[in-house]
Design a protein around this motif. Structure first.
Motif, PDB file in Angstrom:
ATOM      1  N   PRO A  76     -49.871   1.602 -96.868  1.00 42.99           N
ATOM      2  CA  PRO A  76     -48.808   1.194 -97.608  1.00 42.99           C
ATOM      3  C   PRO A  76     -47.980   0.344 -97.263  1.00 42.99           C
ATOM      4  N   ARG A  77     -47.225  -0.326 -97.898  1.00 43.72           N
ATOM      5  CA  ARG A  77     -46.128  -1.129 -97.695  1.00 43.72           C
ATOM      6  C   ARG A  77     -44.956  -0.462 -97.976  1.00 43.72           C
ATOM      7  N   TYR A  78     -43.858  -0.721 -97.016  1.00 41.74           N
ATOM      8  CA  TYR A  78     -42.531  -0.267 -96.952  1.00 41.74           C
ATOM      9  C   TYR A  78     -41.802  -0.492 -98.214  1.00 41.74           C
ATOM     10  N   PRO A  79     -40.800   0.512 -98.521  1.00 36.51           N
ATOM     11  CA  PRO A  79     -40.114   0.244 -99.920  1.00 36.51           C
ATOM     12  C   PRO A  79     -39.512  -1.371 -99.980  1.00 36.51           C
ATOM     13  N   THR A  80     -39.248  -1.794 -98.952  1.00 39.29           N
ATOM     14  CA  THR A  80     -38.661  -3.152 -98.956  1.00 39.29           C
ATOM     15  C   THR A  80     -39.330  -3.804 -97.758  1.00 39.29           C
ATOM     16  N   ASP A  81     -39.726  -4.969 -97.795  1.00 38.96           N
ATOM     17  CA  ASP A  81     -40.624  -5.557 -96.786  1.00 38.96           C
ATOM     18  C   ASP A  81     -39.706  -5.850 -95.598  1.00 38.96           C
ATOM     19  N   PRO A  82     -40.063  -5.383 -94.446  1.00 46.76           N
ATOM     20  CA  PRO A  82     -39.189  -5.635 -93.284  1.00 46.76           C
ATOM     21  C   PRO A  82     -39.303  -6.975 -92.583  1.00 46.76           C
ATOM     22  N   VAL A  83     -38.262  -7.399 -91.770  1.00 48.02           N
ATOM     23  CA  VAL A  83     -38.300  -8.546 -91.156  1.00 48.02           C
ATOM     24  C   VAL A  83     -38.967  -8.188 -89.933  1.00 48.02           C
ATOM     25  N   LEU A 113     -50.845 -12.949 -87.311  1.00 45.01           N
ATOM     26  CA  LEU A 113     -51.359 -12.022 -86.348  1.00 45.01           C
ATOM     27  C   LEU A 113     -51.184 -10.440 -86.931  1.00 45.01           C
ATOM     28  N   VAL A 114     -50.207 -10.353 -87.578  1.00 41.59           N
ATOM     29  CA  VAL A 114     -50.103  -9.084 -88.192  1.00 41.59           C
ATOM     30  C   VAL A 114     -50.234  -8.997 -89.725  1.00 41.59           C
ATOM     31  N   PRO A 115     -51.346  -8.644 -90.245  1.00 43.21           N
ATOM     32  CA  PRO A 115     -51.722  -8.611 -91.481  1.00 43.21           C
ATOM     33  C   PRO A 115     -51.117  -7.837 -92.422  1.00 43.21           C
ATOM     34  N   ARG A 116     -50.739  -8.324 -93.533  1.00 41.59           N
ATOM     35  CA  ARG A 116     -50.135  -7.629 -94.693  1.00 41.59           C
ATOM     36  C   ARG A 116     -50.739  -6.368 -94.912  1.00 41.59           C
ATOM     37  N   PRO A 117     -50.008  -5.197 -95.226  1.00 38.09           N
ATOM     38  CA  PRO A 117     -50.555  -3.956 -95.702  1.00 38.09           C
ATOM     39  C   PRO A 117     -51.269  -4.126 -96.944  1.00 38.09           C
ATOM     40  N   LYS A 118     -52.333  -3.436 -97.090  1.00 40.85           N
ATOM     41  CA  LYS A 118     -53.245  -3.710 -98.460  1.00 40.85           C
ATOM     42  C   LYS A 118     -52.858  -2.540 -99.411  1.00 40.85           C
ATOM     43  N   GLY A 119     -52.155  -1.469 -98.950  1.00 39.26           N
ATOM     44  CA  GLY A 119     -51.853  -0.256-100.062  1.00 39.26           C
ATOM     45  C   GLY A 119     -50.643  -0.572-100.942  1.00 39.26           C
ATOM     46  N   ARG A 120     -50.218   0.141-101.886  1.00 41.19           N
ATOM     47  CA  ARG A 120     -49.183   0.017-102.758  1.00 41.19           C
ATOM     48  C   ARG A 120     -48.162  -0.028-101.967  1.00 41.19           C
ATOM     49  N   ARG A 121     -46.800  -0.435-102.664  1.00 44.88           N
ATOM     50  CA  ARG A 121     -45.471   0.048-101.874  1.00 44.88           C
ATOM     51  C   ARG A 121     -45.157   1.416-101.923  1.00 44.88           C
ATOM     52  N   MET A 122     -44.678   2.040-100.806  1.00 51.23           N
ATOM     53  CA  MET A 122     -44.292   3.453-101.024  1.00 51.23           C
ATOM     54  C   MET A 122     -42.946   3.790-101.682  1.00 51.23           C
ATOM     55  N   THR A 123     -42.736   5.048-102.104  1.00 51.23           N
ATOM     56  CA  THR A 123     -41.463   5.200-102.757  1.00 51.23           C
ATOM     57  C   THR A 123     -40.531   5.540-101.700  1.00 51.23           C
ATOM     58  N   ASN A 124     -39.198   5.525-101.933  1.00 50.09           N
ATOM     59  CA  ASN A 124     -38.197   6.033-101.081  1.00 50.09           C
ATOM     60  C   ASN A 124     -38.183   7.472-100.799  1.00 50.09           C
TER      61      ASN A 124
END
Length: 277
Positions: A76-83, A113-124
């Motif tokens: 999953p991706r985080y609710p907001t993309d972190p730095v 080096l760090v690939p982007r997550p392939k899943g959907r964004r998780m909810t809060n």
């Protein structure tokens, strides 16, 4: 260091030089091209990491389902993309001449080096339950393993061995030769290849990549060229192998316990992958 030890190192380096002289396959482009080290069998590998990430994701998804999130994604991706700040390290500095010519001390920005997550964004709401499930997954995979005494032993010793390697007079001489070679081409008189690789002048960003300026690329090319000319990485690898062999011999029981812990962890990962994967 006895004359016998010096002679052994010379033979090993000479063998590496002869292999390299036989054609392209002998050219050193990555640390793995130098061959395995005695300590490798006691270490957590990139393959271990990939398998454990998959196993952990499967356990987290199972745990999240128990918390009322039956469709939680594996990646999953985080609710907001972190730095994300990426720490970049290297064993021997740059080794690949073609990469140095194109990217200096960095890499192709199209291949992070760090690939982007392939899943959907998780909810809060999902995000609030995630930490507990991460802890649960880690506990399951590490069950029966003494983290401090056994699991971390080899990595702790690796830090001490690296200090001994850096103090070795053979390597310090090799670095001095390499440094003069780089400086003779008009670049900074670095104390060792790692100092060249980590020079703040390359202005690494939070992703770990560099600016890849003309100066940086030219320095990296000189760096790799001098390593090849003087077989710096080969000697470095030989010294490290000797230090590791001696340390393993002195602490055989502790290394064996660490290896047993690693095997237990691998078995736990395999069980999860077979059951859930």
């Amino acid at each position: 260091m006895t004359k016998r030890g010096w002679r052994l190192s010379a033979v090993v380096v000479l063998a590496a030089v002869c292999v390299a002289g036989q054609g392209q396959p002998g050219i050193i482009r990555t640390a793995s091209d130098l061959g395995p080290l005695p300590g490798d069998r006691y270490s957590y590998t990139p393959q271990d990491y990939q398998r454990s990430e998959r196993a952990s994701a499967l356990l987290v998804r199972q745990c999240m389902a128990r918390h009322g999130h039956p469709d939680f994604p594996l990646d999953p991706r985080y609710p907001t993309d972190p730095v994300v700040a990426v720490a970049v390290g290297t064993d021997y500095g740059d080794l690949d001449l073609a990469a140095a010519q194109h990217w200096g001390y960095g890499w192709d920005p199209a291949k992070p080096l760090v690939p982007r997550p392939k899943g959907r964004r998780m909810t809060n709401v999902e995000y609030a339950d995630l930490p507990a499930c991460n802890v649960d997954a880690s506990r399951r995979l590490m069950r029966g393993i003494d983290l401090k005494r056994d699991w971390l032993y080899a990595s702790t010793r690796a830090l001490e061995i690296d200090k001994a390697v850096r103090r070795d007079p053979r390597l310090r001489t090799a670095w001095a030769v390499w440094s003069r070679c780089v400086a003779d081409q008009g670049f900074t008189h670095y104390p060792d290849p790692v100092a060249a690789y980590t020079d703040t002048a390359w202005q690494r960003g939070s992703d770990g990549n560099t600016r890849q300026t003309r100066r940086e690329r030219a320095t990296a090319v000189a760096d790799v060229t001098c390593k090849r000319r003087h077989h710096t990485a080969e000697l470095w690898h030989t010294v490290k192998a000797q230090k590791q062999t001696a340390d393993i011999r002195r602490h055989r029981d502790r290394y064996t316990a660490g290896l047993q812990a690693l095997r237990k962890y691998r078995a736990a990962v395999a069980e999860v992958l077979n059951r859930l994967g």
